[in-house]
Every structure is written in structure tokens, then in C-alpha cells.
Design a protein around this motif. Structure first.
Motif, PDB file in Angstrom:
ATOM      1  N   MET A 186       0.849  -1.192   0.000  1.00 56.51           N
ATOM      2  CA  MET A 186       0.000   0.000   0.000  1.00 56.51           C
ATOM      3  C   MET A 186       0.890   1.250   0.000  1.00 56.51           C
ATOM      4  SD  MET A 186      -2.878   1.144   2.791  1.00 56.51           S
ATOM      5  CE  MET A 186      -3.476  -0.542   2.868  1.00 56.51           C
ATOM      6  N   GLU A 187       0.632   2.165  -0.919  1.00 58.73           N
ATOM      7  CA  GLU A 187       1.447   3.364  -1.055  1.00 58.73           C
ATOM      8  C   GLU A 187       0.643   4.602  -0.679  1.00 58.73           C
ATOM      9  OE1 GLU A 187       2.962   3.556  -4.992  1.00 58.73           O
ATOM     10  OE2 GLU A 187       3.822   1.539  -4.948  1.00 58.73           O
ATOM     11  N   LEU A 188       1.366   5.627  -0.217  1.00 63.87           N
ATOM     12  CA  LEU A 188       0.700   6.867   0.155  1.00 63.87           C
ATOM     13  C   LEU A 188      -0.033   7.491  -1.024  1.00 63.87           C
ATOM     14  CD1 LEU A 188       3.344   8.567   2.487  1.00 63.87           C
ATOM     15  CD2 LEU A 188       1.165   7.556   3.164  1.00 63.87           C
ATOM     16  N   ARG A 189       0.564   7.389  -2.218  1.00 60.87           N
ATOM     17  CA  ARG A 189      -0.087   7.996  -3.384  1.00 60.87           C
ATOM     18  C   ARG A 189      -1.417   7.310  -3.681  1.00 60.87           C
ATOM     19  NH1 ARG A 189       0.952   5.556  -8.493  1.00 60.87           N
ATOM     20  NH2 ARG A 189       2.143   3.614  -8.285  1.00 60.87           N
ATOM     21  N   LEU A 216      -3.425   5.998  -1.371  1.00 61.66           N
ATOM     22  CA  LEU A 216      -4.366   6.493  -0.369  1.00 61.66           C
ATOM     23  C   LEU A 216      -4.813   7.919  -0.695  1.00 61.66           C
ATOM     24  CD1 LEU A 216      -2.789   5.186   2.963  1.00 61.66           C
ATOM     25  CD2 LEU A 216      -4.723   4.240   1.694  1.00 61.66           C
ATOM     26  N   LYS A 217      -3.865   8.745  -1.161  1.00 62.05           N
ATOM     27  CA  LYS A 217      -4.228  10.112  -1.540  1.00 62.05           C
ATOM     28  C   LYS A 217      -5.213  10.107  -2.711  1.00 62.05           C
ATOM     29  CE  LYS A 217       0.047  12.335   0.060  1.00 62.05           C
ATOM     30  NZ  LYS A 217       1.273  13.071  -0.331  1.00 62.05           N
ATOM     31  N   SER A 218      -4.969   9.237  -3.682  1.00 60.27           N
ATOM     32  CA  SER A 218      -5.878   9.137  -4.829  1.00 60.27           C
ATOM     33  C   SER A 218      -7.250   8.651  -4.377  1.00 60.27           C
ATOM     34  CB  SER A 218      -5.302   8.186  -5.869  1.00 60.27           C
ATOM     35  OG  SER A 218      -4.093   8.687  -6.397  1.00 60.27           O
ATOM     36  N   PHE A 219      -7.241   7.648  -3.496  1.00 63.62           N
ATOM     37  CA  PHE A 219      -8.491   7.093  -2.975  1.00 63.62           C
ATOM     38  C   PHE A 219      -9.320   8.181  -2.286  1.00 63.62           C
ATOM     39  CE2 PHE A 219     -10.370   5.535   1.046  1.00 63.62           C
ATOM     40  CZ  PHE A 219     -11.439   4.817   0.520  1.00 63.62           C
ATOM     41  N   LEU A 220      -8.694   8.988  -1.434  1.00 65.98           N
ATOM     42  CA  LEU A 220      -9.416  10.029  -0.705  1.00 65.98           C
ATOM     43  C   LEU A 220      -9.882  11.150  -1.632  1.00 65.98           C
ATOM     44  CD1 LEU A 220      -7.353  10.324   2.595  1.00 65.98           C
ATOM     45  CD2 LEU A 220      -9.570   9.233   2.261  1.00 65.98           C
ATOM     46  N   LEU A 269      -4.865  -1.148  -5.420  1.00 67.02           N
ATOM     47  CA  LEU A 269      -5.152  -1.053  -3.993  1.00 67.02           C
ATOM     48  C   LEU A 269      -6.250  -2.042  -3.603  1.00 67.02           C
ATOM     49  CD1 LEU A 269      -4.616   0.421  -1.312  1.00 67.02           C
ATOM     50  CD2 LEU A 269      -6.295   2.153  -2.017  1.00 67.02           C
ATOM     51  N   GLU A 270      -7.268  -2.151  -4.433  1.00 65.69           N
ATOM     52  CA  GLU A 270      -8.350  -3.096  -4.152  1.00 65.69           C
ATOM     53  C   GLU A 270      -7.853  -4.542  -4.166  1.00 65.69           C
ATOM     54  OE1 GLU A 270     -12.387  -0.824  -5.731  1.00 65.69           O
ATOM     55  OE2 GLU A 270     -11.116  -1.840  -7.207  1.00 65.69           O
TER      56      GLU A 270
END
Length: 317
Positions: free
Chosen positions: A1-4, A6-10, A39-40
Motif C-alpha cells: 500500500m502506497e501513500l499515493r 491512499l491520496k488518490s483514494f481520498l 489497492l483493491e
């Protein structure tokens, strides 16, 4: 899991659109879709339901959003500390016109001197339009005057009661009287806000319940212009008391004593429960809460010794 990821997800969650999120983040839509698909697969769950153009979170997506937001906020604050500089910041406020004129000058003065890197955009509209804009991530915070408003999607920061009053010039024959009959008041020339405004609508409904009608001389959204006409003794108006008290004409104005008439509305500050609280949002929320609890001059006292915010004040000011 990458920060980018999570940022895209949010970001997709905020704008409720893959294409809109891709545009804001500078990705192609296909690249953003690949990130979310990856991510999924890694998590073994489906994060979004896609029905045509509408995108909504699944229950696992809601849980990920709840846990990811504080993580990314911590990362954002850590990056600011590590770089030893305040990040570029923007804040989008949605406000009704009367609150903007009465409440924002003191805050803008403080921000301009202590947080000059903060860029503020204010959208003026009715409460319903502003709350819809907040639901679609077009504004970050909404500050309105209305009856108490509730929605499971919103976080209400505070709610304060405000008097809505009839106001005249100090030169009006009504200014020195007590318990003036409502029927006599509404026979005077009136300068009113437009019918869509919340307190104007409440007045019309109150009068209709008493089989009364007020036919104004002029309707206009600019409360400053209205009070200019009132202080010239050209007519009366019906406005929030804070508008009168903060007016440059306040020494020339008189709140009328009207028999058997009381009307209140509530100042309310909201943000969306799924919104990632930026440092700029936190700053405004703290400023608003400080001014509520301490009154005039409360902003400076509220922030004494609080320069630990990532959005650090400019110490050269």
C-alpha cells in the motif's frame, strides 16, 4: 500500500468522480483507475461502487477512509516540520453575505498579518446552495445563518442563536417608542433582502400566519446598501442584529421594540464528515471557536503560544 494510492483514494471520495479526481491530481483517468484497482487487489476488497457517473464508497471503502485520513494528515504535518517551512495553503469558505461582512474582517486582518501564505476564497450564496457545494467538495467549510440544520454527512462545529430585528434610523418617529404594534411597523416603507434569504422567508411566513403582508419598497441582497438607506431615514428593514451592530452606520440606527414579536435564527459552522481536515481548515475552525468563546479580540488570545501549527505564522510580521 502506497501513500499515493491512499491520496488518490481520498480524492476520489471527496469529488465523487474518477475523472474529476484525475484532473485535480494531474493524472490520466486510466492511471488513477490502475492505482485504485491495485489497492483493491492488495486489500482484497472493493472500495467503490460505480453506477454510471456516480461513485460511492462501499462499506470497506468507508472503513479505509476513516483510517486513512488521520494517517495522511500526520504525514502532511510531518512533511511541513521536516522542511521547516509552512506549506502553500488554500481555504474555500462558503458563507452568507451578512456573516461574511460581520465576521470575516477581523479574521482576514489576523490572517493577512500572521499567515500571509494562506489563500482564502469565499463563495457567497444561500445556505442550501452552500451546503450542496460542501457535499460536492466545492467548498471546505460552510458558515450560515438558518434554522438548526442537521445531516449525518455533516460535522457541526458550533451553533449560536442570533436575534433577527426590525431596524430604523434614530431619526424615525418609531425609534423612541416601546411595544410598537407589528401592524403599524409593516405599514412603513421597507428595504428587505430577497425572498430566498432565510430570515426574509421566515418573516413572510410569520406574517402570513397572522394574515399580514409586507410589500417592500426595494429588495436587494446587499445589507450594507440596505442599512445606508435606513440610516438616511428612508425606510425600515429586518435583519440579523449582528448586521446592525457591526455596521458602519450603527450610531445612526435603532433596533425597534415591536410588541409580541421575537424571531431567532442560528449561526452554524459545518464541514463534511468525510473531508480531510487541512491545516488551513484547522486554523479557521480554531479561530472561529476562539472568537465564539472569547468575544471581541478573542482571535489573538486564542493563538497566543500556538505557533506549533504546521501552517506556521510568518514571524516577520
Amino acid at each position: 500500500m502506497e501513500l499515493r494510492q491512499l491520496k488518490s483514494f481520498l480524492k476520489i471520495m471527496e469529488v465523487q468522480s474518477f475523472s474529476g479526481a484525475a484532473k485535480e491530481m494531474g493524472y490520466s483517468q486510466s492511471a488513477l483507475s490502475v492505482q485504485i484497482h491495485s489497492l483493491e487487489q492488495e486489500l482484497g476488497v472493493k472500495l467503490f461502487d460505480r453506477m454510471g457517473r456516480q461513485v460511492t464508497l462501499t462499506p470497506p471503502g468507508q472503513e479505509l477512509a476513516r483510517r486513512a485520513q488521520p494517517i495522511l494528515q500526520e504525514v502532511d504535518e510531518l512533511e511541513g516540520v521536516m522542511h521547516d517551512r509552512p506549506p502553500a495553503a488554500a481555504l474555500r469558505l462558503g458563507m452568507i453575505e451578512s456573516l461574511c461582512k460581520a465576521r470575516m474582517p477581523q479574521m482576514v486582518d489576523y490572517v493577512s498579518r500572521h499567515y500571509p501564505q494562506l489563500h482564502i476564497t469565499i463563495t457567497i450564496d444561500s445556505p442550501s446552495v452552500l451546503l450542496d457545494a460542501m457535499n460536492h467538495n466545492k467548498v471546505d467549510l460552510v458558515y450560515v445563518l438558518d434554522k438548526p440544520l442537521y445531516d449525518v454527512k455533516w460535522v457541526k462545529v458550533f451553533q449560536r442563536r442570533e436575534n433577527i430585528v426590525f431596524v430604523s434610523s434614530i431619526d424615525s418617529p418609531l425609534a423612541a417608542r416601546k411595544d410598537i404594534p407589528l401592524e403599524e411597523v409593516i405599514r412603513q416603507p421597507f428595504f428587505l433582502t430577497e425572498k430566498a434569504d432565510n430570515y426574509r422567508l421566515s418573516l413572510d411566513q410569520h406574517l402570513a400566519a397572522r394574515q399580514l403582508v409586507l410589500d417592500p419598497l426595494l429588495e436587494v441582497s446587499d445589507t450594507g446598501f440596505i442599512l445606508d438607506m435606513v440610516q438616511r431615514n428612508l425606510g425600515l428593514s429586518f435583519l440579523p442584529q449582528y448586521v446592525v451592530e457591526n455596521s458602519i452606520y450603527r450610531e445612526r440606527l435603532q433596533v425597534l421594540s415591536v410588541k409580541d414579536f421575537r424571531m431567532y435564527m442560528y449561526r452554524q459552522l459545518f464541514y463534511h464528515k468525510d473531508k480531510w481536515l487541512t491545516q488551513a481548515m484547522k486554523l479557521f475552525l480554531a479561530m472561529a471557536a476562539g472568537s465564539e468563546s472569547r468575544g471581541r479580540g478573542g482571535i489573538r488570545r486564542e493563538f497566543a503560544g500556538k505557533n506549533a501549527l504546521t501552517l506556521a505564522p510568518d514571524r516577520g510580521v
